[in-house]
Scaffold this active site. Sequence first.
Site, PDB file in Angstrom:
ATOM      1  N   HIS A   1      -0.443   0.233  18.438  1.00 42.87           N
ATOM      2  CA  HIS A   1      -0.236   1.797  18.720  1.00 42.87           C
ATOM      3  C   HIS A   1       1.047   1.938  19.687  1.00 42.87           C
ATOM      4  O   HIS A   1       1.843   2.868  19.652  1.00 42.87           O
ATOM      5  CB  HIS A   1      -1.349   2.487  19.174  1.00 42.87           C
ATOM      6  CG  HIS A   1      -2.549   2.620  18.144  1.00 42.87           C
ATOM      7  ND1 HIS A   1      -3.900   2.536  18.426  1.00 42.87           N
ATOM      8  CD2 HIS A   1      -2.307   2.420  16.663  1.00 42.87           C
ATOM      9  CE1 HIS A   1      -4.374   2.518  17.189  1.00 42.87           C
ATOM     10  NE2 HIS A   1      -3.550   2.509  16.337  1.00 42.87           N
TER      11      HIS A   1
ATOM     12  N   GLY B   1      -4.271   0.496  -1.043  1.00 37.97           N
ATOM     13  CA  GLY B   1      -3.236   0.331   0.129  1.00 37.97           C
ATOM     14  C   GLY B   1      -2.131  -0.775  -0.465  1.00 37.97           C
ATOM     15  O   GLY B   1      -0.969  -0.540  -0.114  1.00 37.97           O
TER      16      GLY B   1
ATOM     17  N   ASP C   1      -1.632  -2.320   7.674  1.00 34.45           N
ATOM     18  CA  ASP C   1      -2.677  -2.443   8.647  1.00 34.45           C
ATOM     19  C   ASP C   1      -3.974  -2.911   8.105  1.00 34.45           C
ATOM     20  O   ASP C   1      -5.246  -2.058   8.449  1.00 34.45           O
ATOM     21  CB  ASP C   1      -2.617  -1.584   9.868  1.00 34.45           C
ATOM     22  CG  ASP C   1      -3.725  -1.903  11.020  1.00 34.45           C
ATOM     23  OD1 ASP C   1      -3.963  -3.051  11.065  1.00 34.45           O
ATOM     24  OD2 ASP C   1      -4.132  -0.861  11.572  1.00 34.45           O
TER      25      ASP C   1
HETATM   26  C1  LIG Z   1      -7.524  -1.863  10.598  1.00 42.36           C
HETATM   27  S1  LIG Z   1      -8.133  -0.335   9.721  1.00 42.36           S
HETATM   28  C2  LIG Z   1      -6.596   0.663  10.085  1.00 42.36           C
HETATM   29  C3  LIG Z   1      -6.690   1.125  11.433  1.00 42.36           C
HETATM   30  C4  LIG Z   1      -5.523   2.207  11.500  1.00 42.36           C
HETATM   31  N1  LIG Z   1      -4.365   1.884  10.808  1.00 42.36           N
HETATM   32  C5  LIG Z   1      -5.032   2.668  12.811  1.00 42.36           C
HETATM   33  O1  LIG Z   1      -4.308   1.801  13.535  1.00 42.36           O
HETATM   34  O2  LIG Z   1      -5.879   3.346  13.320  1.00 42.36           O
HETATM   35  C6  LIG Z   1      -8.033  -0.928   8.177  1.00 42.36           C
HETATM   36  C7  LIG Z   1      -8.492   0.148   7.316  1.00 42.36           C
HETATM   37  O3  LIG Z   1      -8.141  -0.211   5.938  1.00 42.36           O
HETATM   38  C8  LIG Z   1      -8.938   0.392   5.003  1.00 42.36           C
HETATM   39  N2  LIG Z   1      -9.298  -0.434   3.721  1.00 42.36           N
HETATM   40  C9  LIG Z   1      -9.698  -1.613   3.414  1.00 42.36           C
HETATM   41  N3  LIG Z   1      -9.393  -2.122   2.194  1.00 42.36           N
HETATM   42  C10 LIG Z   1      -8.402  -1.231   1.609  1.00 42.36           C
HETATM   43  C11 LIG Z   1      -7.599  -1.166   0.664  1.00 42.36           C
HETATM   44  N4  LIG Z   1      -7.374  -2.073  -0.418  1.00 42.36           N
HETATM   45  N5  LIG Z   1      -6.683  -0.084   0.393  1.00 42.36           N
HETATM   46  C12 LIG Z   1      -6.495   0.827   1.308  1.00 42.36           C
HETATM   47  N6  LIG Z   1      -7.319   0.747   2.502  1.00 42.36           N
HETATM   48  C13 LIG Z   1      -8.202  -0.110   2.631  1.00 42.36           C
HETATM   49  C14 LIG Z   1     -10.417   0.222   5.830  1.00 42.36           C
HETATM   50  O4  LIG Z   1     -11.498   1.122   5.244  1.00 42.36           O
HETATM   51  C15 LIG Z   1     -10.081   0.596   7.186  1.00 42.36           C
HETATM   52  O5  LIG Z   1      -9.873   1.926   7.552  1.00 42.36           O
END
Ligand SMILES: C[S@@+](CC[C@H](N)C(=O)[O-])C[C@H]1O[C@@H](n2cnc3c(N)ncnc32)[C@H](O)[C@@H]1O
Length: 278
Positions: A18, A143, A163
Amino acid sequence: MNYRHAFHAGNHADVLKHLVLSRLLLLLSRKEAPYAYLDTHAGLGLYDLTADQATRTGEWRDGIGRLWEADDLPAAFNEYFGVLRAMNPDGQLRYYPGSPELARQLSREQDRLQFNEKHPEDGRLLKENMAHDRRTAVHLGEGWYVPRALLPTQEKRMVMLIDPPFEQADELERCVESLNDAIGRMRQAIVAIWYPIKDERQLRRFYNDLSKSNAPKLLRAELFVHPGDDAQRLNGSGLVISNPPWGLEDELRQILPWLAKRLAQSESSWRLDWLIAE
Ligand SMILES: C[S@@+](CC[C@H](N)C(=O)[O-])C[C@H]1O[C@@H](n2cnc3c(N)ncnc32)[C@H](O)[C@@H]1O
């Protein structure tokens, strides 16, 4: 999909990610022209550190918890901490911004933000959390398809945060594919990939793949809170950033040693270098 970011919000890895994101957006804001911000794995947008999930792990205590009352924060923390202070006006650290909320607060009227989150519950909360800001759009899709679905953007300048949760064995490879997809569509794309530092052998392959990617320039920034010798624990984390804005490298060279000192859990260190130099 078992990963829920609420368990990890505000930990040392979030602090690094961040802080770098805040600097990227600030450096882009030096020019009036709008930018687009895209977040492929966005999470819920904001977190309550007193809620059950964050309390159970207490990870934030060794992350943002160690910095909250520091009286020698480098100036590069001003904007990141400005957001934190605005979210916690009584001075007690309770609410923590995820990348969507941080980007939302640091971006300007002319900028546009698109978030993607696949987990249905987290996606619903993200929609709720962002609904009041008409510059934002929330997608509940895959994603890894974001670069192909949403690029190129109408804005010439674009920052994409990749991420993922790193629950699947192929996620490092998919990060490199997404970087190539993004650069193939927008050569000037600023793509920041966050990754955990655990297994050195897997990371060596990742670095090798990255250095052969089609990014014109690629900067690597890493923060270790432990020595990198135990593949079972989170020894630290890193970001690779394509086409970093001018000034970012110098800023990170100041910030990383400070962070390493503050966030050390055993022996800490840092690294900043180019995987692809101009
Ligand atoms: C590390 S967290 C993200 C944190 C966020 N970027 C932050 O910095 O506040 C990863 C997120 O990816 C989501 N996720 C998992 N697999 C995914 C996919 N295939 N496509 C999109 N999102 C996904 C999870 O539910 C989770 O909320």
